[in-house]
Scaffold this motif. Sequence first.
Motif, PDB file in Angstrom:
ATOM      1  N   ALA A   1       0.816  -1.207   0.000  1.00  0.00           N
ATOM      2  CA  ALA A   1       0.000   0.000   0.000  1.00  0.00           C
ATOM      3  C   ALA A   1       0.847   1.253   0.000  1.00  0.00           C
ATOM      4  N   ASP A   2       2.084   1.153   0.489  1.00  0.00           N
ATOM      5  CA  ASP A   2       2.961   2.312   0.536  1.00  0.00           C
ATOM      6  C   ASP A   2       3.414   2.752  -0.845  1.00  0.00           C
ATOM      7  N   ALA A   3       3.425   1.854  -1.812  1.00  0.00           N
ATOM      8  CA  ALA A   3       3.891   2.176  -3.154  1.00  0.00           C
ATOM      9  C   ALA A   3       2.800   2.914  -3.920  1.00  0.00           C
ATOM     10  N   PRO A   4       3.111   4.044  -4.550  1.00  0.00           N
ATOM     11  CA  PRO A   4       2.104   4.734  -5.362  1.00  0.00           C
ATOM     12  C   PRO A   4       1.780   3.930  -6.611  1.00  0.00           C
ATOM     13  N   VAL A   5       0.572   4.086  -7.129  1.00  0.00           N
ATOM     14  CA  VAL A   5       0.182   3.432  -8.375  1.00  0.00           C
ATOM     15  C   VAL A   5       0.767   4.248  -9.526  1.00  0.00           C
ATOM     16  N   VAL A   6       1.706   3.644 -10.241  1.00  0.00           N
ATOM     17  CA  VAL A   6       2.412   4.322 -11.327  1.00  0.00           C
ATOM     18  C   VAL A   6       2.122   3.572 -12.623  1.00  0.00           C
ATOM     19  N   VAL A   7       1.758   4.304 -13.665  1.00  0.00           N
ATOM     20  CA  VAL A   7       1.445   3.709 -14.961  1.00  0.00           C
ATOM     21  C   VAL A   7       2.389   4.286 -16.008  1.00  0.00           C
ATOM     22  N   THR A   8       2.896   3.422 -16.885  1.00  0.00           N
ATOM     23  CA  THR A   8       3.800   3.845 -17.957  1.00  0.00           C
ATOM     24  C   THR A   8       3.221   3.434 -19.303  1.00  0.00           C
ATOM     25  N   SER A   9       3.624   4.134 -20.353  1.00  0.00           N
ATOM     26  CA  SER A   9       3.037   3.901 -21.667  1.00  0.00           C
ATOM     27  C   SER A   9       3.689   2.733 -22.406  1.00  0.00           C
ATOM     28  N   ILE A  10       4.992   2.790 -22.624  1.00  0.00           N
ATOM     29  CA  ILE A  10       5.685   1.817 -23.471  1.00  0.00           C
ATOM     30  C   ILE A  10       6.837   1.161 -22.708  1.00  0.00           C
ATOM     31  N   LYS A  11       7.329   0.059 -23.241  1.00  0.00           N
ATOM     32  CA  LYS A  11       8.329  -0.742 -22.541  1.00  0.00           C
ATOM     33  C   LYS A  11       9.625   0.010 -22.218  1.00  0.00           C
ATOM     34  N   PRO A  12      10.219   0.770 -23.150  1.00  0.00           N
ATOM     35  CA  PRO A  12      11.465   1.458 -22.786  1.00  0.00           C
ATOM     36  C   PRO A  12      11.285   2.425 -21.618  1.00  0.00           C
ATOM     37  N   ILE A  13      10.168   3.136 -21.573  1.00  0.00           N
ATOM     38  CA  ILE A  13       9.895   4.053 -20.463  1.00  0.00           C
ATOM     39  C   ILE A  13       9.607   3.258 -19.190  1.00  0.00           C
ATOM     40  N   HIS A  14       8.850   2.185 -19.312  1.00  0.00           N
ATOM     41  CA  HIS A  14       8.565   1.303 -18.173  1.00  0.00           C
ATOM     42  C   HIS A  14       9.868   0.795 -17.561  1.00  0.00           C
ATOM     43  N   SER A  15      10.848   0.480 -18.399  1.00  0.00           N
ATOM     44  CA  SER A  15      12.118  -0.040 -17.903  1.00  0.00           C
ATOM     45  C   SER A  15      12.844   1.001 -17.058  1.00  0.00           C
ATOM     46  N   LEU A  16      12.898   2.238 -17.536  1.00  0.00           N
ATOM     47  CA  LEU A  16      13.562   3.298 -16.778  1.00  0.00           C
ATOM     48  C   LEU A  16      12.847   3.566 -15.459  1.00  0.00           C
ATOM     49  N   VAL A  17      11.523   3.608 -15.505  1.00  0.00           N
ATOM     50  CA  VAL A  17      10.744   3.841 -14.273  1.00  0.00           C
ATOM     51  C   VAL A  17      10.921   2.672 -13.308  1.00  0.00           C
ATOM     52  N   SER A  18      10.918   1.455 -13.829  1.00  0.00           N
ATOM     53  CA  SER A  18      11.111   0.264 -12.987  1.00  0.00           C
ATOM     54  C   SER A  18      12.442   0.310 -12.255  1.00  0.00           C
ATOM     55  N   ALA A  19      13.489   0.731 -12.954  1.00  0.00           N
ATOM     56  CA  ALA A  19      14.815   0.803 -12.341  1.00  0.00           C
ATOM     57  C   ALA A  19      14.832   1.810 -11.194  1.00  0.00           C
ATOM     58  N   ILE A  20      14.145   2.920 -11.360  1.00  0.00           N
ATOM     59  CA  ILE A  20      14.134   3.962 -10.331  1.00  0.00           C
ATOM     60  C   ILE A  20      13.219   3.588  -9.170  1.00  0.00           C
ATOM     61  N   MET A  21      12.211   2.754  -9.433  1.00  0.00           N
ATOM     62  CA  MET A  21      11.259   2.355  -8.386  1.00  0.00           C
ATOM     63  C   MET A  21      11.661   1.080  -7.646  1.00  0.00           C
ATOM     64  N   GLN A  22      12.775   0.473  -7.985  1.00  0.00           N
ATOM     65  CA  GLN A  22      13.166  -0.777  -7.334  1.00  0.00           C
ATOM     66  C   GLN A  22      13.243  -0.595  -5.822  1.00  0.00           C
ATOM     67  N   GLY A  23      12.644  -1.530  -5.097  1.00  0.00           N
ATOM     68  CA  GLY A  23      12.597  -1.448  -3.649  1.00  0.00           C
ATOM     69  C   GLY A  23      11.381  -0.720  -3.121  1.00  0.00           C
ATOM     70  N   VAL A  24      10.609  -0.108  -4.020  1.00  0.00           N
ATOM     71  CA  VAL A  24       9.383   0.599  -3.623  1.00  0.00           C
ATOM     72  C   VAL A  24       8.153  -0.077  -4.219  1.00  0.00           C
ATOM     73  N   GLY A  25       8.172  -0.313  -5.506  1.00  0.00           N
ATOM     74  CA  GLY A  25       7.031  -0.932  -6.183  1.00  0.00           C
ATOM     75  C   GLY A  25       7.340  -1.140  -7.649  1.00  0.00           C
ATOM     76  N   GLU A  26       6.357  -1.652  -8.381  1.00  0.00           N
ATOM     77  CA  GLU A  26       6.511  -1.907  -9.804  1.00  0.00           C
ATOM     78  C   GLU A  26       5.471  -1.109 -10.576  1.00  0.00           C
ATOM     79  N   PRO A  27       5.883  -0.378 -11.599  1.00  0.00           N
ATOM     80  CA  PRO A  27       4.922   0.367 -12.403  1.00  0.00           C
ATOM     81  C   PRO A  27       4.114  -0.556 -13.312  1.00  0.00           C
ATOM     82  N   GLU A  28       2.934  -0.103 -13.687  1.00  0.00           N
ATOM     83  CA  GLU A  28       2.117  -0.834 -14.650  1.00  0.00           C
ATOM     84  C   GLU A  28       2.480  -0.388 -16.062  1.00  0.00           C
ATOM     85  N   LEU A  29       2.195  -1.250 -17.042  1.00  0.00           N
ATOM     86  CA  LEU A  29       2.564  -1.006 -18.435  1.00  0.00           C
ATOM     87  C   LEU A  29       1.323  -1.091 -19.312  1.00  0.00           C
ATOM     88  N   ILE A  30       1.160  -0.124 -20.204  1.00  0.00           N
ATOM     89  CA  ILE A  30       0.000  -0.121 -21.095  1.00  0.00           C
ATOM     90  C   ILE A  30       0.284  -0.919 -22.373  1.00  0.00           C
TER      91      ILE A  30
END
Length: 360
Positions: free
Chosen positions: A38-67
């Motif tokens: 519940a502590d992790a914010p709900v984060v949504v990303t558009s495409i895989k390359p952007i999702h990858s960068l966001v995922s790397a920065i969010m490691q240890g907090v949560g995982e972003p969703e991918l459209i």
Amino acid sequence: MKRAKGPALKILALRMPALAIPVLAIPALLFAGTMRAADAPVVVTSIKPIHSLVSAIMQGVGEPELIVDGAASPHTYNLKPSNARALQNAKVIFWVGPGLEAFLEKPLQALGRDASIAELDNAPGLVKLPFREGGAFEPHDDGDEHDSASATPEHEHDHAEATHGAEADHDHDHAEATHGAEADHDHGTFDTHLWLDPMNAKAMAAMITTTLVAADPANALTYQGNARALDDRLDALDTELKGIVAPVKGKPFIVFHDAYQYFEHRYGIRVAGSITVSPETIPGAERVSEIHRKVGELGATCVFAEPQFEPRLVNVVIEGTSAKSGVLDPEAATLKAGPDLYFTLMRGIANSMKDCLSSA
């Protein structure tokens, strides 16, 4: 069912207290896990390359969703009901911008009103290159042939100075990179495959970090630490890619659509033309014939397809020539989403170029 008697009954009785402790602890452990999620914010990303960068920065907090998942392309994507629900529930949304993900523009206005929306094509420090005209990249009237060997992102745009917000994109001299395009916010003027230069990835990562810290300050230190580690990895990747493509820099080749300008400018490779300007539009017979002629005239050694689109066109283009075919995957259609995808994607492009061009 038989009852245990004698010694067996005593053994069971002795074991019961030991079992009782972990059983009682299970609800507390489940509750703790729920609280962490519940502590992790709900984060949504558009495409895989952007999702990858966001995922790397969010490691240890949560995982972003991918459209745009799987082998889908943002050029031809239709929003699904599950995507709409994700946008509606999101606290933060990352996309490149309407020039790439046009299908998202109206849904973001309708469904993302409660979210912090980061349009990454506005990230300070980005190098932006204009769309090229025609299937074969002819010189423009001003004589500029977009010679990638003579221009690199560092020469075209000073990353150190581009830290003053969205207005910086208008203030800097884009003479080399934009040919006097009126404004970067006019989304029809520049190529939106921005992530294919690791230095642009660094600029976007900085904006991603700033956005996440503002939306979720409780995890700011984690985001910032991950961002520093990502920057170091991107610098190392840049050096690695220069070494991979160095032996084939002078060899011309044709691509399915013009998605590779940023890679081309960064590493001095020679893209001679594209089969189609936009993958949403199937090229006509005249365009295909033009590219077929150019393959012979320019001595293009390879013609590259993309996994989401019809490979038959590539076969037509190389028919009767000595050119070979290969595959490039600029949007990571064949790769599994995650924090390492960006690095796999960029190495894959470099190695595919090297392999095809070296054997030609």
